[in-house]
Design an enzyme around this catalytic site. Structure first.
Site, PDB file in Angstrom:
ATOM      1  N   GLU A 133      34.256  61.833  41.392  1.00 22.68           N
ATOM      2  CA  GLU A 133      33.225  60.857  41.020  1.00 22.68           C
ATOM      3  C   GLU A 133      33.756  59.926  39.932  1.00 22.68           C
ATOM      4  OE1 GLU A 133      30.351  63.563  38.346  1.00 22.68           O
ATOM      5  OE2 GLU A 133      30.744  64.385  40.312  1.00 22.68           O
ATOM      6  N   LYS A 183      34.250  58.104  36.399  1.00 21.44           N
ATOM      7  CA  LYS A 183      33.981  58.483  35.017  1.00 21.44           C
ATOM      8  C   LYS A 183      33.258  57.302  34.380  1.00 21.44           C
ATOM      9  CE  LYS A 183      35.921  60.734  31.014  1.00 21.44           C
ATOM     10  NZ  LYS A 183      35.258  59.997  29.960  1.00 21.44           N
ATOM     11  N   ASP A 219      31.356  54.905  31.843  1.00 22.16           N
ATOM     12  CA  ASP A 219      31.620  54.595  30.450  1.00 22.16           C
ATOM     13  C   ASP A 219      30.300  54.354  29.719  1.00 22.16           C
ATOM     14  OD1 ASP A 219      33.264  54.349  28.354  1.00 22.16           O
ATOM     15  OD2 ASP A 219      34.117  52.405  28.921  1.00 22.16           O
ATOM     16  N   TYR A 251      25.270  64.095  36.377  1.00 26.71           N
ATOM     17  CA  TYR A 251      26.487  64.689  36.905  1.00 26.71           C
ATOM     18  C   TYR A 251      26.601  66.199  36.746  1.00 26.71           C
ATOM     19  CZ  TYR A 251      28.020  63.602  32.106  1.00 26.71           C
ATOM     20  OH  TYR A 251      28.115  63.472  30.754  1.00 26.71           O
ATOM     21  N   LYS A 301      42.305  59.078  33.978  1.00 31.99           N
ATOM     22  CA  LYS A 301      41.897  57.832  33.319  1.00 31.99           C
ATOM     23  C   LYS A 301      42.665  56.616  33.862  1.00 31.99           C
ATOM     24  CE  LYS A 301      39.742  57.783  29.728  1.00 31.99           C
ATOM     25  NZ  LYS A 301      39.615  58.434  28.448  1.00 31.99           N
ATOM     26  N   CYS A 338      44.572  16.288  17.822  1.00 30.41           N
ATOM     27  CA  CYS A 338      45.051  17.057  18.980  1.00 30.41           C
ATOM     28  C   CYS A 338      46.499  17.484  18.722  1.00 30.41           C
ATOM     29  CB  CYS A 338      44.968  16.187  20.233  1.00 30.41           C
ATOM     30  SG  CYS A 338      45.840  16.891  21.634  1.00 30.41           S
ATOM     31  N   CYS A 343      48.735  15.225  21.364  1.00 29.98           N
ATOM     32  CA  CYS A 343      48.853  13.760  21.354  1.00 29.98           C
ATOM     33  C   CYS A 343      48.366  13.128  20.049  1.00 29.98           C
ATOM     34  CB  CYS A 343      48.100  13.166  22.535  1.00 29.98           C
ATOM     35  SG  CYS A 343      46.303  13.243  22.344  1.00 29.98           S
ATOM     36  N   CYS A 403      39.885  17.091  22.719  1.00 32.32           N
ATOM     37  CA  CYS A 403      40.801  16.015  22.346  1.00 32.32           C
ATOM     38  C   CYS A 403      40.252  14.745  22.981  1.00 32.32           C
ATOM     39  CB  CYS A 403      42.191  16.326  22.892  1.00 32.32           C
ATOM     40  SG  CYS A 403      43.193  14.872  23.195  1.00 32.32           S
ATOM     41  N   CYS A 416      46.727  11.799  26.634  1.00 31.02           N
ATOM     42  CA  CYS A 416      47.211  13.090  26.130  1.00 31.02           C
ATOM     43  C   CYS A 416      48.050  13.781  27.201  1.00 31.02           C
ATOM     44  CB  CYS A 416      46.022  13.973  25.740  1.00 31.02           C
ATOM     45  SG  CYS A 416      46.513  15.625  25.225  1.00 31.02           S
TER      46      CYS A 416
END
Ligand code: IVH
Length: 675
Positions: free
Chosen positions: A118, A120, A122, A230, A319, A413, A416, A431, A437
């Protein structure tokens, strides 16, 4: 009032509760709603009214009693009847094979072992005690021996039944499982917090833990928590099945939520296959997982194997590589995107996370940087999940030395030197250099050549950078003026590849109008919008003349996108690029009437998409449907021909069923596409 009437009311109340429980179970546990939300609300209000009139009939397990009225003063401690154990971890197939071998050795058998496999989950472990079928108490795992009483919050989780259904459940039954927050609910919760300027949660697990630790159940009730069971802890009175899988099936029959991915596998090779299949599905699951768990299926074998310290010998967690790691921010640079957006990018001390070494991670935008208070020199959590770009999640502020430097948005920027603009209320700074640019130009050219746009085979990101650097290309039209000798002279480019590239460039001279519109890179005009525009206008000149009002009449185009389109064509340099493209022979092809309206398999059909699709994203589905001639709209009405329904479809499915709209699955749709 005569007692007969009272009997009638008690009966009505019981009936309403039963109906509500069944509908909630279908919705939250089976993920298949049985009635529209409005009908559920109506029944709920009816019950609430009756209970308000006849309070003596209120019981603790009534669906109206999920949310307590008053916050608690503090948590009380709960001692677990049986310790809540932890799991040993393995991180490789070899370690798993060694685990399986140890089981064989201890059980003295060469036969394949049957494992219950099954995901795991979290989240966080909870224990729930049902006495005579009624939820009596829920507690966190705590230190494994003693946890905190969180009954008031667990009762607000709609997936948790307040009373068990069916028969033959033990008089005392302790069910254990994981409380988690589904990814969608987590995203919505954080989006709301961001909007209100409140603190966001780092990940769904923290959000679930934070929600369970609320003293006020009214807050927990607003958090989108869910749970999967579970295992079983203490139980008295009544027989239970003899294997883990049979036990979980039994729990499901009593109305408890059990993960649909549970599978019985035989032998270690099948475990590894299961691990791989879940890893592949991981991004599509509605909840976060960090691996899979295998448990020896037969309880008598579990008993023979027993425990070591705090973990059973009969189970192990396999894991996935960690998706979050700690590292240091060495510096922050700003990247300029196609639309001029400046993205702060953290240069990191390289760290192995999510299966690869990461040395750069996005900080998204200045709003995020300020909200999370991230500084150069900080120790930070970096996250790399699936194919998503690595990101800096948060800083470990407690470890600051004081020498960390705040991140400043540059005034000019970095590419440029044009002024950087940050519009009040917008997270993104840009920018102002436009195509002056170099960074914006390069990104615009990359986008133009990309697969979903002009699809120029061989003109990838690296080559575009090389061409711009060598000053061979500075606008998209220049691509069509490239010569063989120029290309062949580039580093890592032979004559053959140069010839192939020129052929690919040549082949792109007659793109579909939709691709061409998309390739122009108008802000917020994605593939689907481009398709809509191409269906509406015969050519780019007509689109360029379209007014704001006219554009907004097209499906899916709102005021913002319409404004972006108008702005794009108002800029002289964009009109110049379009003229230059025409000059070098790039002539977009409008969809013909026949292909647009008659010949396609789904011409004239209106679709709505709902739920989680398993073979494509909703956007992909939308695009494919449109390419097949269908119209895709957002809500179900009498005009809808089909509802494409994925997993966890909710109210749209109910509405479609009510209106008699045909429901289509992905499988059926695939067959239509193949026609
Ligand atoms: S079984 C003795 N099954 O993982 C067996 N645990 O690392 C104990 N978890 O505290 C738990 N998904 O919070 C089991 N399918 C699953 C699980 C699971 C998540 C968590 C649980 C436990 C922790 C141990």
């Amino acid at each position: 009032m005569p007692s007969r009437d009272h009997k009638g009311i008690a009966k009505k109340i019981a009936q309403l509760r039963d109906q509500l429980r069944q509908h909630a179970h279908s919705y939250y546990v089976l993920d298949t709603p049985s009635v529209p939300d409005a009908e559920y609300d109506r029944l709920f209000r009816e019950l609430q009214q009756l209970e308000a009139e006849y309070p003596k009939y209120i019981t603790a397990d009534s669906p109206t009693q999920r949310v307590g009225a008053e916050p608690l003063a503090g948590f009380s401690q709960v001692k677990h009847g049986l310790p809540m154990l932890s799991l040993d971890n393995v991180f490789s197939d070899e370690d798993l094979i060694a685990f399986d071998k140890r089981i064989h050795d201890r059980l003295k058998t060469d036969d394949d072992i049957e494992y219950a496999a099954e995901p795991k989950l979290d989240g966080l472990a909870v224990s729930m005690i049902y006495q005579n079928g009624q939820l009596l108490q829920a507690a966190t795992r705590g230190d494994g021996t003693t946890g905190e009483d969180v009954t008031h919050n667990v009762k607000t989780i709609q997936a948790v039944p307040l009373c068990l259904s069916g028969k033959n459940y033990p008089a005392l039954l302790e069910v254990r499982g994981e409380v988690y927050m589904p990814k969608k609910g987590f995203a919505a919760l954080n989006a709301k917090a961001r909007k209100l300027g409140e603190k966001t949660f780092v990940n769904p697990r923290n959000a679930a833990a934070g929600s369970l630790r609320q003293l006020d159940p009214r807050i927990a009730a607003q958090r989108p928590l869910a749970m999967y069971c579970y295992s079983v802890g203490v139980h008295e009175g009544g027989d239970l099945p003899e294997t883990h899988t049979a036990m979980l099936k039994q729990l499901a029959l009593w109305g408890l939520p059990v993960c649909a991915e549970l599978k019985l596998v035989s032998g270690v090779a099948a475990c590894i296959k299961y691990y791989q299949s879940i890893q592949q599905k991981r991004d599509k699951l509605a909840y976060d997982i960090d691996g899979v768990v295998y448990k020896v299926n037969a309880f008598n074998l579990q008993q023979q194997l027993g425990f070591v310290a705090r973990a059973p010998r009969w189970a192990v967690a396999h894991k996935f590589p960690a998706q979050e790691e700690l590292t240091i921010i060495l510096d922050v640079e700003f990247q300029v995107g196609r639309t001029g957006a400046l993205t702060p990018v953290a240069r990191l001390e390289p760290v192995f996370v999510g299966g690869v070494t990461v040395s750069n991670a996005t900080l998204h935008n200045m709003d995020e940087v300020e909200r999370k208070d991230i500084r150069v020199g900080d120790r930070v959590i970096v996250r790399r999940a699936g194919d998503v770009i690595p990101e800096v999640v948060s800083a470990v502020i407690a470890e600051r030395s004081g020498r960390e430097k705040k991140i400043q948005l540059p005034k000019k920027c970095p590419v440029c030197q044009s002024t950087v603009e940050r519009i009040e209320g917008e997270a993104v700074a840009r920018c102002s250099g436009g195509l002056y640019c170099k960074a914006q130009r390069t990104e615009a050219i990359k986008h133009f050549a990309s697969r979903k746009a002009m699809d120029i085979d061989g003109l990838g990101e690296k080559l575009v950078e090389q061409l711009v650097e060598a000053q061979l290309v500075s606008t998209v039209a220049d691509i069509y003026r490239l010569r063989l000798d120029e290309l062949a002279g580039l580093e890592r480019m032979g004559i053959k590849s140069a010839e192939n590239l020129l052929t690919a460039i040549d082949r792109s001279r007659q793109p579909a109008l939709a691709r061409y519109i998309y390739a122009l890179g108008i802000r917020e005009v994605g593939e689907a919008t481009a398709l809509n525009l191409a269906a509406e206008y015969p050519d780019v000149a007509a689109l360029a003349r379209a007014s704001l009002d006219e554009l907004q009449r097209i499906s899916d185009i709102g005021p913002i996108v319409a404004q972006h389109i108008v702005n794009f064509f108002a800029q002289a340099h964009n009109r110049e690029v379009i003229a230059a493209l025409a000059e070098v022979g790039v002539v977009p092809q409008a969809p013909t009437i026949t292909s647009r309206q008659q010949n396609l398999p789904l011409s004239g059909k209106t679709f709505v998409i709902t739920g989680t699709l398993s073979t494509m994203t909703r956007d992909e589905a939308k695009l494919r449907l449109q390419q097949a001639g269908a119209k895709v709209t957002g809500s179900v009405s009498a005009k809808t021909d089909y509802l494409l329904a994925g997993e966890n479809a909710g109210s749209k499915l109910t509405k479609a069923e009510k209106l008699g709209v045909e429901i289509m699955t992905e499988d059926t749709l695939e067959r239509v596409f193949r026609q």
